[in-house]
Design an enzyme around this catalytic site. Structure first.
Site, PDB file in Angstrom:
ATOM      1  N   LYS A 124     102.408  -2.382  11.866  1.00  9.22           N
ATOM      2  CA  LYS A 124     101.187  -2.533  12.671  1.00  9.22           C
ATOM      3  C   LYS A 124     101.484  -3.271  13.966  1.00  9.22           C
ATOM      4  CE  LYS A 124      98.086  -6.009  11.658  1.00  9.22           C
ATOM      5  NZ  LYS A 124      97.718  -6.857  12.811  1.00  9.22           N
ATOM      6  N   ASN A 125     102.188  -4.405  13.837  1.00 10.59           N
ATOM      7  CA  ASN A 125     102.322  -5.275  15.001  1.00 10.59           C
ATOM      8  C   ASN A 125     103.383  -4.808  15.998  1.00 10.59           C
ATOM      9  OD1 ASN A 125     100.187  -6.760  14.139  1.00 10.59           O
ATOM     10  ND2 ASN A 125     101.433  -8.341  13.134  1.00 10.59           N
ATOM     11  N   ARG A 147      91.451  -8.012  18.992  1.00  9.85           N
ATOM     12  CA  ARG A 147      92.045  -9.003  19.883  1.00  9.85           C
ATOM     13  C   ARG A 147      93.220  -8.436  20.676  1.00  9.85           C
ATOM     14  NH1 ARG A 147      95.934 -13.189  19.587  1.00  9.85           N
ATOM     15  NH2 ARG A 147      95.246 -15.094  20.645  1.00  9.85           N
ATOM     16  N   CYS A 189      91.095 -11.049  14.301  1.00 11.67           N
ATOM     17  CA  CYS A 189      90.968 -11.761  13.033  1.00 11.67           C
ATOM     18  C   CYS A 189      90.241 -13.082  13.247  1.00 11.67           C
ATOM     19  CB  CYS A 189      92.351 -12.078  12.497  1.00 11.67           C
ATOM     20  SG  CYS A 189      92.887 -11.019  11.169  1.00 11.67           S
ATOM     21  N   ARG A 246      92.394 -19.035  18.773  1.00 16.93           N
ATOM     22  CA  ARG A 246      93.544 -18.209  19.133  1.00 16.93           C
ATOM     23  C   ARG A 246      93.413 -17.896  20.610  1.00 16.93           C
ATOM     24  NH1 ARG A 246      94.146 -13.229  15.368  1.00 16.93           N
ATOM     25  NH2 ARG A 246      96.201 -13.171  16.311  1.00 16.93           N
ATOM     26  N   ASP A 276     101.704 -14.535   8.442  1.00 17.69           N
ATOM     27  CA  ASP A 276     100.951 -13.434   7.827  1.00 17.69           C
ATOM     28  C   ASP A 276     101.191 -13.341   6.324  1.00 17.69           C
ATOM     29  OD1 ASP A 276      99.915 -12.778  10.277  1.00 17.69           O
ATOM     30  OD2 ASP A 276     101.361 -11.182  10.670  1.00 17.69           O
ATOM     31  N   ILE A 284     100.940 -22.189  12.426  1.00 15.97           N
ATOM     32  CA  ILE A 284     100.720 -21.244  13.534  1.00 15.97           C
ATOM     33  C   ILE A 284      99.226 -21.116  13.851  1.00 15.97           C
ATOM     34  CG2 ILE A 284     101.190 -18.919  14.420  1.00 15.97           C
ATOM     35  CD1 ILE A 284     103.780 -20.273  13.717  1.00 15.97           C
ATOM     36  N   ARG A 319      92.221  -2.882   7.947  1.00 15.32           N
ATOM     37  CA  ARG A 319      92.671  -3.140   9.316  1.00 15.32           C
ATOM     38  C   ARG A 319      94.191  -3.053   9.401  1.00 15.32           C
ATOM     39  NH1 ARG A 319      91.795  -8.527  11.486  1.00 15.32           N
ATOM     40  NH2 ARG A 319      93.132  -7.556  13.002  1.00 15.32           N
TER      41      ARG A 319
HETATM   42  N1  EPU Z   1      98.572 -19.072  21.380  1.00 20.41           N
HETATM   43  C1  EPU Z   1      97.992 -19.771  22.398  1.00 20.41           C
HETATM   44  N2  EPU Z   1      97.848 -19.147  23.597  1.00 20.41           N
HETATM   45  C2  EPU Z   1      98.236 -17.867  23.787  1.00 20.41           C
HETATM   46  C3  EPU Z   1      98.831 -17.143  22.745  1.00 20.41           C
HETATM   47  C4  EPU Z   1      98.986 -17.784  21.530  1.00 20.41           C
HETATM   48  O1  EPU Z   1      97.619 -20.923  22.243  1.00 20.41           O
HETATM   49  O2  EPU Z   1      98.071 -17.363  24.913  1.00 20.41           O
HETATM   50  C5  EPU Z   1      98.728 -19.730  20.089  1.00 20.41           C
HETATM   51  C6  EPU Z   1      97.831 -19.118  19.041  1.00 20.41           C
HETATM   52  O3  EPU Z   1      96.539 -19.696  19.072  1.00 20.41           O
HETATM   53  C7  EPU Z   1      98.591 -19.397  17.784  1.00 20.41           C
HETATM   54  C8  EPU Z   1     100.050 -19.351  18.213  1.00 20.41           C
HETATM   55  O4  EPU Z   1     100.047 -19.513  19.619  1.00 20.41           O
HETATM   56  O5  EPU Z   1      98.314 -20.703  17.356  1.00 20.41           O
HETATM   57  C9  EPU Z   1     100.797 -18.092  17.864  1.00 20.41           C
HETATM   58  O6  EPU Z   1     100.121 -16.969  18.362  1.00 20.41           O
HETATM   59  P1  EPU Z   1     100.859 -15.623  18.726  1.00 20.41           P
HETATM   60  O7  EPU Z   1     100.512 -15.305  20.140  1.00 20.41           O
HETATM   61  O8  EPU Z   1     102.288 -15.654  18.329  1.00 20.41           O
HETATM   62  O9  EPU Z   1     100.111 -14.619  17.776  1.00 20.41           O
HETATM   63  P2  EPU Z   1      99.632 -13.216  18.208  1.00 20.41           P
HETATM   64  O10 EPU Z   1     100.684 -12.577  19.023  1.00 20.41           O
HETATM   65  O11 EPU Z   1      98.264 -13.267  18.706  1.00 20.41           O
HETATM   66  C10 EPU Z   1     100.754 -11.812  16.349  1.00 20.41           C
HETATM   67  C11 EPU Z   1     100.291 -10.890  15.293  1.00 20.41           C
HETATM   68  C12 EPU Z   1      99.636 -11.713  14.199  1.00 20.41           C
HETATM   69  C13 EPU Z   1     100.654 -12.691  13.668  1.00 20.41           C
HETATM   70  C14 EPU Z   1     101.179 -13.580  14.808  1.00 20.41           C
HETATM   71  C15 EPU Z   1     102.286 -14.513  14.395  1.00 20.41           C
HETATM   72  C16 EPU Z   1      99.783  -8.899  16.522  1.00 20.41           C
HETATM   73  C17 EPU Z   1      98.757  -7.937  16.998  1.00 20.41           C
HETATM   74  N3  EPU Z   1      99.348  -9.945  15.847  1.00 20.41           N
HETATM   75  O12 EPU Z   1      99.579 -12.450  16.830  1.00 20.41           O
HETATM   76  O13 EPU Z   1      99.288 -10.797  13.201  1.00 20.41           O
HETATM   77  O14 EPU Z   1     100.061 -13.517  12.708  1.00 20.41           O
HETATM   78  O15 EPU Z   1     101.694 -12.738  15.856  1.00 20.41           O
HETATM   79  O16 EPU Z   1     103.391 -13.786  13.968  1.00 20.41           O
HETATM   80  O17 EPU Z   1     100.968  -8.709  16.737  1.00 20.41           O
HETATM   81  C18 EPU Z   1      98.121 -10.030  11.368  1.00 20.41           C
HETATM   82  O18 EPU Z   1      98.854  -9.018  11.457  1.00 20.41           O
HETATM   83  O19 EPU Z   1      97.367 -10.260  10.382  1.00 20.41           O
HETATM   84  C19 EPU Z   1      98.165 -10.982  12.442  1.00 20.41           C
HETATM   85  C20 EPU Z   1      97.238 -11.913  12.601  1.00 20.41           C
END
Ligand code: EPU
Length: 429
Positions: free
Chosen positions: A27-28, A100, A124, A129, A312, A334, A404
């Site tokens: 997915k990601n 998101r 989510c 976030r 995750d 995280i 999802r």
């Molecule tokens: N963060 C910030 N500012 C930002 C971006 C992130 O403060 O601009 C913080 C977030 O609030 C969080 C941390 O940094 O505390 C990590 O966030 P990250 O950006 O790494 O997460 P993400 O890219 O939004 C992806 C996956 C998530 C997975 C995380 C961690 C996708 C679409 N989503 O989210 O997947 O948990 O990386 O590996 O790639 C899921 O699949 O259930 C899911 C939530």
């Protein structure tokens, strides 16, 4: 936007799972590749091994909303994207609010229209976030970001290479800034980039498209902007979270599964933690054999970016540790808001105590089926795992949360001997 049917899962536990299961595409990685395919102004992109899940359907709808021609051949797991005639820079609220990853469409819109308008940013329910790393990065590349209450407007007559950084190695932040830099003239260096396997697959995809990217997997990525990117064919990597969830399904039921397509190297610390608990792995070519025969041992888990323990999988391992012989200690670093599972597991008879950002799971518990709520995708699939080990019937709703991110959960588990079905409430009289 297509309204997904209102569903709930019914699981009657107690059967050890046995057999062969096919791991879905990641997915990601797939979501980012759909967004990246919009950077190609000509031709048709073909993505294979795309998981037929709700988040991908939302990404397809979002791409269609801005004018891309997208066909999702779900049975073939193949997506065909023609982005030659994008028509609108507006990511509409009804999709963006629930999804998101909409922010991933910004680089393509900036390159194609000089602006992107996001009418809402959803996803989510995982506590705060922020997307500040993304917006700060776009700004450093030359965009202006105007964050209103309900609409975010990002404008850039042109983007230009710059030195960027991420406060923490954000998974999507890394991919998004690489996409924005791929067509920005000059050199972009991004410090503190994520090293998740999906990030490397997205880099491989962009590289095939003609992007000039180096440093993937090192924490420092350099992108030399190119003039154009072209449509290519790519097979999405296997989903390591889906694979690990099925490994835990074998573990929680005391069964033995062959996972087709799982790559143990992508498990990172998750592998070692499951082995510590008493789960046995054996790799036979492309097949990963998983079994659990002995009593599960308690575990100490701290989530962290790859190769650390994946956030995750924090909910799934919490469900698994309810059966362990002693107290497990789990710490989420995280995402805040990722302990909503604790009270749901307790409804099933588990003893999970949340203290600050740690959770103590006092095992071994005897789980007994009841109605529980999936607050997010991963707590949803964790409740399905718990249901597989519980006496009687566990009802998990809303089913949409699980759908999802995990494809055909009931069908795949049924093949392995589980007693599970999906009730469609939309059709109910
Ligand atoms: N963060 C910030 N500012 C930002 C971006 C992130 O403060 O601009 C913080 C977030 O609030 C969080 C941390 O940094 O505390 C990590 O966030 P990250 O950006 O790494 O997460 P993400 O890219 O939004 C992806 C996956 C998530 C997975 C995380 C961690 C996708 C679409 N989503 O989210 O997947 O948990 O990386 O590996 O790639 C899921 O699949 O259930 C899911 C939530």
């Amino acid at each position: 936007m297509t309204e997904a049917p209102e569903t709930r899962y019914h699981v009657r536990g107690g059967t050890p799972l046995n057999g062969t299961v096919f791991v879905q595409g990641a997915k990601n990685a797939a979501l980012k590749m759909i967004a990246a395919s919009l950077l190609a102004a000509n031709g048709r992109t073909v993505l294979r091994n795309v998981p037929p899940i709700e988040d991908v359907r939302r990404a397809v709808e979002l791409a269609q909303a801005i004018g891309a021609l997208v066909e999702f051949h779900e049975a073939e797991r193949t997506l065909v994207v023609d982005a030659s005639r994008l028509t609108s820079p507006v990511l509409p609220a009804e999709i963006a609010r629930r999804f998101r990853a909409s922010v991933l469409f910004v680089p393509a819109l900036l390159h194609r229209f000089g602006e992107a308008i996001i009418e809402g940013v959803g996803g989510c329910n995982l506590g705060s976030r922020n997307l500040d790393f993304h917006y700060r990065g776009f700004t450093r590349l030359g965009a202006t970001v105007d964050e209103g209450e309900t609409v975010i407007r990002i404008k850039a007559a042109k983007l230009e290479g710059a030195h960027l950084y991420l406060d923490t190695p954000s998974h999507t932040g890394t991919e998004n800034l690489i996409m924005a830099a791929a067509l920005a003239p000059g050199t972009t260096v991004i410090d503190n980039t994520a090293m998740e396997p999906e990030v490397l697959d997205v880099i491989a995809f962009l590289t095939k498209m003609g992007a000039d990217i180096s440093g993937g997997g090192t924490g420092f990525v350099t992108v030399h902007g190119v003039e154009e990117l072209h449509a290519v064919e790519h097979t999405v990597m296997a989903d390591r979270i889906d694979a690990a969830v099925f490994a835990m399904a074998a573990a929680i039921t005391g069964g033995e599964l062959s996972l087709v397509g799982a790559d143990l190297d992508h498990f990172g610390v998750v592998r070692w933690k499951l082995e510590q608990m008493g789960v046995e792995f054996a790799t036979h070519g492309a097949i990963l054999q998983v079994r659990r025969e002995r009593q599960l041992r308690p575990i100490n888990v701290i989530t962290s970016p790859f190769p650390g323990f994946a956030t995750d999988l924090q909910s799934p391992i919490m469900a698994l540790s309810t059966l362990a012989d002693g107290t497990s200690y789990i710490r989420e670093t995280i995402f805040d808001g990722r302990y909503t599972l604790a009270s749901e597991l307790n409804k099933l008879g588990a003893k999970v105590e949340v203290a600050g950002n740690a959770a103590l799971v006092h095992g071994p518990g005897v789980l007994k089926g009841t109605e529980v709520i999936a607050h997010d995708l991963r707590s949803g699939i964790a409740l399905i795992l718990a249901g597989l080990a519980a006496d009687g019937e566990t009802v998990v709703a809303p089913g949409y949360m699980i759908d999802r991110g995990h494809a055909s959960v009931a069908a795949r588990l049924t093949t392995l001997g589980a007693d599970i079905d999906v009730e469609n409430l939309t059709d109910a009289p």
